[in-house]
Design an enzyme around this catalytic site. Structure first.
Site, PDB file in Angstrom:
ATOM      1  N   GLU A 248      11.071  -6.493  -7.602  1.00 45.33           N
ATOM      2  CA  GLU A 248       9.510  -6.601  -6.935  1.00 45.33           C
ATOM      3  C   GLU A 248       8.529  -6.494  -8.075  1.00 45.33           C
ATOM      4  O   GLU A 248       7.286  -6.296  -7.425  1.00 45.33           O
ATOM      5  CB  GLU A 248       9.494  -5.696  -5.876  1.00 45.33           C
ATOM      6  CG  GLU A 248      10.275  -6.017  -4.733  1.00 45.33           C
ATOM      7  CD  GLU A 248      10.350  -5.096  -3.453  1.00 45.33           C
ATOM      8  OE1 GLU A 248      10.280  -5.535  -2.499  1.00 45.33           O
ATOM      9  OE2 GLU A 248      10.264  -4.019  -3.519  1.00 45.33           O
TER      10      GLU A 248
ATOM     11  N   TYR B  89     -11.949   7.951   6.788  1.00 40.40           N
ATOM     12  CA  TYR B  89     -10.951   8.109   5.489  1.00 40.40           C
ATOM     13  C   TYR B  89     -10.253   6.825   5.183  1.00 40.40           C
ATOM     14  O   TYR B  89     -10.056   6.197   4.005  1.00 40.40           O
ATOM     15  CB  TYR B  89     -10.071   9.161   5.609  1.00 40.40           C
ATOM     16  CG  TYR B  89     -11.170  10.446   4.979  1.00 40.40           C
ATOM     17  CD1 TYR B  89     -11.492  10.807   4.002  1.00 40.40           C
ATOM     18  CD2 TYR B  89     -11.561  11.203   6.074  1.00 40.40           C
ATOM     19  CE1 TYR B  89     -12.187  11.860   3.596  1.00 40.40           C
ATOM     20  CE2 TYR B  89     -12.509  12.300   6.019  1.00 40.40           C
ATOM     21  CZ  TYR B  89     -12.690  12.378   4.616  1.00 40.40           C
ATOM     22  OH  TYR B  89     -13.567  13.564   4.343  1.00 40.40           O
TER      23      TYR B  89
HETATM   24 ZN    ZN Z   1       9.682  -4.123  -0.951  1.00 44.38          ZN
END
Ligand code: ZN
Length: 212
Positions: free
Chosen positions: A79, A125
């Site tokens: 990735e 937040y």
């Molecule tokens: Zn992934």
């Protein structure tokens, strides 16, 4: 030279510590999830393929040249391109965290989320740390079309949600990327807890006031 080496050593140790912390709190599991940091030289450190974020070895992190070529360390995660497409669109950001964290993935599978912004502004937040969360359409792992789709959304937001997959979040520092990813996961959890209830998200005016 000494300063460059010490930055790299500190960064390697920080990646290992953040990976362990995320793993031990169940934000990632098995060998899923990956972390990268872009050094001041433009070179990049990234977690390797098939590595548990809970047991990283600082000496074996994958290292890339400023041109994105793998130069040292273990084979990078498959990735890696997700990180590279965030960096190429976000020059001000120096770290990326990608997780398959359960609640964020659950939201990425819902059929009725807004593809321009997958989570409502539930808390201040969340708005300050994440902001808009575009949904990137589903592509099979490794499909180069996924890189193009992520790059397109990364132009508009430092946090994107891959459909049926998980979040990819860039930050100015590793801590910023980590905290934004955690804020996203907790907000996804809140959103799922609140499904079916009438909710009162922050108004446009309240959101704008936070950005001042
Ligand atoms: Zn992934």
């Amino acid at each position: 030279m000494t300063a460059v080496l010490s930055e790299e050593t500190r960064t390697r140790d920080a990646i290992v510590a953040v990976g362990k912390s995320l793993f031990e709190r169940g934000l990632t599991f098995g060998s899923t999830g990956n972390i990268s940091v872009r050094l001041s030289t433009g070179e990049m450190l990234m977690t390797p393929t098939n590595a548990s974020l809970g047991a990283l070895d600082p000496a074996r992190l994958s290292r890339f040249s400023a041109e994105g070529v793998h130069t040292a360390g273990d084979t990078p995660t498959k990735e890696a391109f997700l990180h590279q497409c965030m960096y190429c669109k976000r020059p001000e950001h120096a770290a990326v965290v990608h997780l398959h964290s359960t609640h964020s993935v659950a939201v990425s599978i819902l059929a009725d989320v807004d593809p321009e912004d997958a989570l409502p502004p539930l808390t201040a937040y969340y708005v300050m740390r994440v902001g808009a969360l575009p949904l990137v359409p589903y592509f099979p792992p490794g499909d180069t079309a996924l890189a193009e789709a992520v790059a397109l959304k990364a132009e508009k937001s430092h946090a994107v949600l891959l459909a049926n997959h998980g979040p990819v979040v860039a930050g100015r520092t590793l801590a910023d990327a980590q905290y934004a990813t955690e804020e996203l996961e907790e907000t996804a959890k809140l959103f799922l807890l609140l499904r079916g209830s009438a909710i009162r998200p922050l108004s446009d005016e309240q959101r704008r006031a936070l950005r001042r």
